[in-house]
Design a protein around this motif. Structure first.
Motif, PDB file in Angstrom:
ATOM      1  N   ILE A  48      32.462  -9.046 -12.790  1.00  0.00           N
ATOM      2  CA  ILE A  48      31.885  -9.527 -12.525  1.00  0.00           C
ATOM      3  C   ILE A  48      30.005  -9.126 -13.894  1.00  0.00           C
ATOM      4  N   LYS A  49      29.789  -8.050 -13.886  1.00  0.00           N
ATOM      5  CA  LYS A  49      29.386  -7.415 -15.086  1.00  0.00           C
ATOM      6  C   LYS A  49      30.026  -8.003 -16.518  1.00  0.00           C
ATOM      7  N   ASN A  50      31.174  -8.168 -16.751  1.00  0.00           N
ATOM      8  CA  ASN A  50      31.267  -8.923 -17.882  1.00  0.00           C
ATOM      9  C   ASN A  50      31.158 -10.060 -18.026  1.00  0.00           C
ATOM     10  N   GLU A  51      31.424 -11.360 -17.130  1.00  0.00           N
ATOM     11  CA  GLU A  51      30.870 -12.462 -16.747  1.00  0.00           C
ATOM     12  C   GLU A  51      29.598 -12.686 -16.915  1.00  0.00           C
ATOM     13  N   MET A  52      28.520 -11.980 -16.231  1.00  0.00           N
ATOM     14  CA  MET A  52      27.441 -11.720 -16.308  1.00  0.00           C
ATOM     15  C   MET A  52      26.438 -11.872 -17.826  1.00  0.00           C
TER      16      MET A  52
ATOM     17  N   LYS B 276      28.292 -12.517 -20.315  1.00  0.00           N
ATOM     18  CA  LYS B 276      28.955 -13.864 -20.735  1.00  0.00           C
ATOM     19  C   LYS B 276      27.904 -14.692 -20.514  1.00  0.00           C
ATOM     20  N   LEU B 277      27.521 -15.048 -19.477  1.00  0.00           N
ATOM     21  CA  LEU B 277      26.361 -15.796 -19.366  1.00  0.00           C
ATOM     22  C   LEU B 277      24.622 -16.208 -19.529  1.00  0.00           C
ATOM     23  N   ILE B 278      24.377 -14.553 -19.353  1.00  0.00           N
ATOM     24  CA  ILE B 278      23.094 -14.369 -20.499  1.00  0.00           C
ATOM     25  C   ILE B 278      22.417 -14.516 -21.870  1.00  0.00           C
ATOM     26  N   ALA B 279      24.138 -14.210 -22.168  1.00  0.00           N
ATOM     27  CA  ALA B 279      24.038 -14.893 -24.199  1.00  0.00           C
ATOM     28  C   ALA B 279      23.998 -16.160 -23.776  1.00  0.00           C
ATOM     29  N   TYR B 280      25.089 -16.910 -22.904  1.00  0.00           N
ATOM     30  CA  TYR B 280      25.037 -18.288 -23.273  1.00  0.00           C
ATOM     31  C   TYR B 280      24.074 -19.214 -22.913  1.00  0.00           C
ATOM     32  N   LYS B 281      23.054 -18.784 -22.425  1.00  0.00           N
ATOM     33  CA  LYS B 281      22.159 -19.547 -21.443  1.00  0.00           C
ATOM     34  C   LYS B 281      20.582 -19.074 -22.889  1.00  0.00           C
ATOM     35  N   GLY B 282      21.160 -18.207 -23.940  1.00  0.00           N
ATOM     36  CA  GLY B 282      19.855 -17.733 -24.135  1.00  0.00           C
ATOM     37  C   GLY B 282      18.308 -17.773 -23.406  1.00  0.00           C
ATOM     38  N   GLU B 283      17.714 -18.757 -24.609  1.00  0.00           N
ATOM     39  CA  GLU B 283      16.341 -18.671 -24.003  1.00  0.00           C
ATOM     40  C   GLU B 283      16.269 -19.158 -22.195  1.00  0.00           C
ATOM     41  N   ASP B 284      16.978 -19.720 -22.278  1.00  0.00           N
ATOM     42  CA  ASP B 284      16.837 -20.852 -20.821  1.00  0.00           C
ATOM     43  C   ASP B 284      17.271 -19.625 -19.774  1.00  0.00           C
ATOM     44  N   THR B 285      16.207 -19.477 -18.613  1.00  0.00           N
ATOM     45  CA  THR B 285      16.319 -19.322 -17.395  1.00  0.00           C
ATOM     46  C   THR B 285      17.352 -19.117 -16.470  1.00  0.00           C
ATOM     47  N   ASP B 286      17.101 -19.728 -15.803  1.00  0.00           N
ATOM     48  CA  ASP B 286      18.541 -20.829 -14.880  1.00  0.00           C
ATOM     49  C   ASP B 286      19.931 -21.254 -15.346  1.00  0.00           C
ATOM     50  N   ILE B 287      20.183 -19.830 -14.431  1.00  0.00           N
ATOM     51  CA  ILE B 287      22.306 -20.002 -13.956  1.00  0.00           C
ATOM     52  C   ILE B 287      22.279 -21.281 -13.206  1.00  0.00           C
ATOM     53  N   LYS B 288      22.677 -21.911 -13.513  1.00  0.00           N
ATOM     54  CA  LYS B 288      23.530 -23.342 -12.976  1.00  0.00           C
ATOM     55  C   LYS B 288      24.775 -23.353 -12.088  1.00  0.00           C
TER      56      LYS B 288
ATOM     57  N   ASP C  26      26.876 -24.132 -15.556  1.00  0.00           N
ATOM     58  CA  ASP C  26      27.555 -23.293 -16.491  1.00  0.00           C
ATOM     59  C   ASP C  26      28.674 -21.500 -15.909  1.00  0.00           C
ATOM     60  N   VAL C  27      28.819 -21.963 -15.187  1.00  0.00           N
ATOM     61  CA  VAL C  27      29.478 -20.745 -14.627  1.00  0.00           C
ATOM     62  C   VAL C  27      30.526 -21.877 -15.047  1.00  0.00           C
ATOM     63  N   LEU C  28      31.136 -23.340 -14.229  1.00  0.00           N
ATOM     64  CA  LEU C  28      32.452 -23.119 -14.384  1.00  0.00           C
ATOM     65  C   LEU C  28      33.069 -24.048 -16.058  1.00  0.00           C
ATOM     66  N   ALA C  29      32.129 -23.482 -16.608  1.00  0.00           N
ATOM     67  CA  ALA C  29      32.597 -23.624 -17.833  1.00  0.00           C
ATOM     68  C   ALA C  29      33.004 -22.378 -19.290  1.00  0.00           C
ATOM     69  N   LEU C  30      32.070 -21.564 -18.299  1.00  0.00           N
ATOM     70  CA  LEU C  30      32.439 -19.629 -19.279  1.00  0.00           C
ATOM     71  C   LEU C  30      33.192 -19.176 -17.764  1.00  0.00           C
ATOM     72  N   VAL C  31      33.459 -19.512 -16.099  1.00  0.00           N
ATOM     73  CA  VAL C  31      33.881 -18.177 -16.123  1.00  0.00           C
ATOM     74  C   VAL C  31      35.178 -18.953 -15.901  1.00  0.00           C
ATOM     75  N   SER C  32      36.155 -17.802 -16.082  1.00  0.00           N
ATOM     76  CA  SER C  32      37.877 -18.605 -15.478  1.00  0.00           C
ATOM     77  C   SER C  32      38.153 -18.286 -14.123  1.00  0.00           C
ATOM     78  N   GLU C  33      39.072 -19.039 -13.454  1.00  0.00           N
ATOM     79  CA  GLU C  33      39.543 -19.432 -11.987  1.00  0.00           C
ATOM     80  C   GLU C  33      40.324 -17.154 -11.560  1.00  0.00           C
ATOM     81  N   ASN C  34      39.570 -17.069 -10.612  1.00  0.00           N
ATOM     82  CA  ASN C  34      40.196 -15.697 -10.378  1.00  0.00           C
ATOM     83  C   ASN C  34      41.428 -15.886 -10.040  1.00  0.00           C
TER      84      ASN C  34
END
Length: 335
Positions: free
Chosen positions: A178-182, A184-196, A199-207
């Protein structure tokens, strides 16, 4: 862990802590809580500048130096803290260090963190006697959700409820992943505040465990083609066939417990309380109802048997999984 929180709240500490277990991210969280409470910061970079803080990491572990430092009073301060991480100090009795732990000066505190404890004698017994031992494994979902929200807020990010559910559905309760995926999401969103959700579907692979759940669900519905498609998806995710076989066995063990408790009249809430670490109990109850108890036990036994045969070369590991899928996608007259 409630004990550690209580110690911090009351500002009253034992002089030695041992934090260990499979959930190393949670181990680090509680290590940092103790460091911050004792020394005012959990930044190891800052603490390394403090002459009353000592850090021992990994092996070889200099036991003599640790004993010498732990036995010495702090230099113009109220506390001395020694942090010993992944030292393998618990692979033997370590009588000298155990004696030191029992005789620590009132000003000194020692924190051990380990992933595994191979010996619960000597040093382990000393810590249990005079300090606090905490085994930290998979954490409750509520704790993990709160931790995710807090970690993201530190980086100026917010996550929607549906995005949070999607993230956990894809990662499971493995806090390191989860920490690794977070990150990635933080870096991906840049200045954008909201994670939707997108975003998760685009970056986080299926468990893989979720994929196995879907595959077993298809088997329970006797849809062999669909089950084989999920198997193909798992292979594309680079999940080894032997790992898939062990995940099928794990899923069947969960279904065995769920079906057994259901047959004894347990409610879904009672089942959730009784079977450690499970989610989506209603789905599990439904899935278990589509297999007979004999099918479930036979499948567990076949997984073990075929895993052994694949390891000894009697058949390929891919063939072992395919045999399980085909066999248990056939209809049974007894549920």
């Amino acid at each position: 862990m409630k004990t550690i929180n209580e110690h911090i709240k009351q500002n009253s500490f034992v002089h030695v802590y041992l934090l260990y277990g499979k959930e190393q991210q949670a181990v680090r969280i509680y290590r940092n809580k103790l460091l911050k409470a004792l020394l005012g910061t959990d930044s190891l970079d800052e603490l390394k500048q403090d002459m009353n803080f000592s850090l021992f990491v990994g092996t070889p572990f200099d036991v003599s130096s640790a004993i010498e430092i732990a036995s010495s009073y702090p230099f113009f301060a109220e506390k001395r803290v020694i942090l010993i991480e992944n030292s393998k100090a618990f692979s033997a009795e370590n009588a000298g260090l155990a004696k030191c732990i029992r005789e620590l000066p009132e000003t000194n505190y020692v924190i051990f963190t380990e992933e595994e404890i191979s010996s619960k004698k000597g040093l382990f017994e000393a810590i249990k006697e005079v300090g606090y031992v905490c085994e930290i494994n998979e954490q409750p979902q509520g704790f993990i959700e709160g931790w995710i929200i807090k970690e993201l807020s530190f980086s100026g990010k917010r996550i929607s409820r549906t995005a949070l559910d999607t993230l956990l559905n894809r990662t499971g309760m493995d806090m390191m992943r989860i920490k690794n995926e977070m990150d990635k999401l933080i870096a991906y969103k840049g200045e954008d505040t909201d994670i939707k959700v997108d975003d998760v579907l685009a970056l986080v692979s299926e468990n893989p465990q979720n994929q196995v759940f879907k595959m077993v669900d298809a088997m329970s519905e006797k849809k062999v083609d669909l089950a084989m498609q999920f198997y193909s998806d798992l292979l594309e995710l680079k999940v080894a066939p032997q790992k898939i076989l062990s995940l099928i066995e794990r899923q069947m063990r969960i279904l065995y417990q769920v079906k057994d408790l259901r047959s004894k009249g347990f409610s879904t809430n009672a089942i959730a309380d009784s079977v450690k670490g499970i989610k989506y109990v209603n789905k599990l109850v439904n899935q278990a109802s589509k297999f007979s108890m004999k099918e479930i036990t036979d499948c567990m036994n076949d997984c073990v048997d075929l895993n052994l045969k694949s390891r000894t070369g009697a058949l390929t590991d891919r063939m072992a999984v395919e045999l399980i899928i085909v066999k248990y996608s056939q209809r049974s007259s007894t549920k």
